[in-house]
Design a protein around this motif. Sequence first.
Motif, short mmCIF file in Angstrom:
data_model
loop_
_atom_site.label_atom_id
_atom_site.label_comp_id
_atom_site.label_asym_id
_atom_site.label_seq_id
_atom_site.Cartn_x
_atom_site.Cartn_y
_atom_site.Cartn_z
N ARG A 51 0.87 -1.08 0.01
CA ARG A 51 0.11 -0.15 0.06
C ARG A 51 0.85 1.25 -0.02
O ARG A 51 0.55 2.39 -0.71
N ARG A 52 1.99 1.15 0.89
CA ARG A 52 2.87 2.20 0.69
C ARG A 52 3.75 2.37 -0.74
O ARG A 52 3.68 3.43 -1.13
N GLY A 53 3.91 1.19 -1.19
CA GLY A 53 4.26 1.42 -2.50
C GLY A 53 3.40 2.19 -3.62
O GLY A 53 4.07 3.14 -4.45
N VAL A 54 2.08 1.75 -3.22
CA VAL A 54 1.20 2.40 -4.27
C VAL A 54 1.15 3.95 -4.03
O VAL A 54 1.22 4.88 -5.00
N ALA A 55 1.24 4.58 -2.73
CA ALA A 55 1.32 5.90 -2.46
C ALA A 55 2.69 6.60 -2.95
O ALA A 55 2.52 7.57 -3.58
N ASP A 56 3.74 5.59 -2.85
CA ASP A 56 4.77 6.43 -3.43
C ASP A 56 4.85 6.48 -4.95
O ASP A 56 5.50 7.57 -5.30
N VAL A 57 4.46 5.55 -5.49
CA VAL A 57 4.45 5.57 -7.07
C VAL A 57 3.37 6.85 -7.47
O VAL A 57 3.80 7.63 -8.25
N ALA A 58 2.41 7.08 -6.59
CA ALA A 58 1.58 8.04 -6.85
C ALA A 58 2.10 9.55 -6.87
O ALA A 58 2.09 10.34 -7.45
N THR A 59 2.82 9.41 -5.55
CA THR A 59 3.69 10.78 -5.43
C THR A 59 4.61 11.07 -6.53
O THR A 59 4.61 12.11 -7.00
N SER A 60 5.27 9.94 -7.19
CA SER A 60 6.38 10.10 -7.91
C SER A 60 5.62 10.64 -9.10
O SER A 60 5.85 11.59 -10.12
#
Lengths: 332, 92
Positions: A51-60
């Motif tokens: 889930r954190r990965g999803v958020a990180d990719v979205a931020t990027s």
Amino acid sequence: MKGTAARMGVMKRVSLVFKAKANKALDKMEDPRETLDYSYQRQLELLTKVRRGVADVATSRKRVELQMNQLQQQANKLQDQARKALSMGREDLAREALTRKASAQTQLDELQVQYAQLQAEEEKLTVASQRLQAKVDAFRTRKETIKATYTAAEAQTRINEAFTGISEEMGDVGMAIQRAEDKTAQMQARAGAIDELMASGALDDAVGGKRDDIQSELDMMSANSDVERELAMLKGELTAGAPKQLEGSAPNGASQGTQGTQGTQAYQAPQQNQQNQQNQQQQQAEGPYAPQYTPPQQAEPVQPPQQGQQGQQTQPAGAPGLADEPQDGDRS
Amino acid sequence: MIVRILGEGQFRVDDAATAQLNDLDANLETAVNRKDEAAFTAALTRLLAGVRANGAPLPPDTLEPSDLILPGEDSTMDDVRKMLTDEGLIPG
């Protein structure tokens, strides 16, 4: 299946690697039922991570989006500058602007490709997260059933199956997260490089408000042309004013143009002082801007030198244009 | 038979399709051995298409281990080589 030790296909080999991994983890556990709890903890951790990965990719992705907007604005601005430069007859400047625009466009195109990749990663990771969630829920149910129903010995086979199934999923999701992290890191490095590039002015940073030499040259040209226009206007006024001065200043009657006018001013100075005092009184009564409203007739014989020296003694005579002439102050 | 496509999910593939998939898999392996990236990509694409065409996606809440596992669509030959040699690539 034809896959043998002699010729084992890629799919078989990949699945064996996964199975070997799961078996190794299973072998470490003394009580198979412990495996269930341990694995479940790992699953929850992985869920958090994905889930954190999803958020990180979205931020990027959002950062890339922002940069794409900036680059687009930049490209548009350079296009306008090129047009303006060309309209001012500065093909060289227009060429420079278009060259930079091409550079910004190249960056933009590359970012677009990577933006699409990030978007795809984000979608994949989101789906992976949902799939893992479903499997983790299934695993929890299975875990409770196994623990309640079977003894450690009986449970072995069922635990192995559930564990292998979930660990395969975890391996898959783990790889997806890894790949997303790599892409995000690459993207951030790239975004950082573009930020630096924009800050350096190589792409002519209008967005960041840094130096923008094309704009400043255009501004300068524009300002210069304003100055030239005003200068021409002043010259026109002076030339128009010269014959009238002849009437009041006999000694220099023959003089023409700027030089002659200035010579005349020197001779007229004593007369002007008288007038100045009158005018000053008038000015005090009417306020500082009064002289500007003074009728032109009064202005004719009066000359501006004193204005240059004594700003407060603004004369009604000083037509606004004359007062601005810098030479006046210097010569008197 | 259950086949997993990494990053995509699991499929239950009809056993009748096994021979066809094995042939496609053989092409894939040949490409890897020859270090032919273009052939690898083409073979992988065909193999994955074969799995999808002959298989039905498993519901996400199944815990069945796969019989076969395939690299994902955008995998490179290098990815696969790492997967097979470097255990670190597969976490857990």
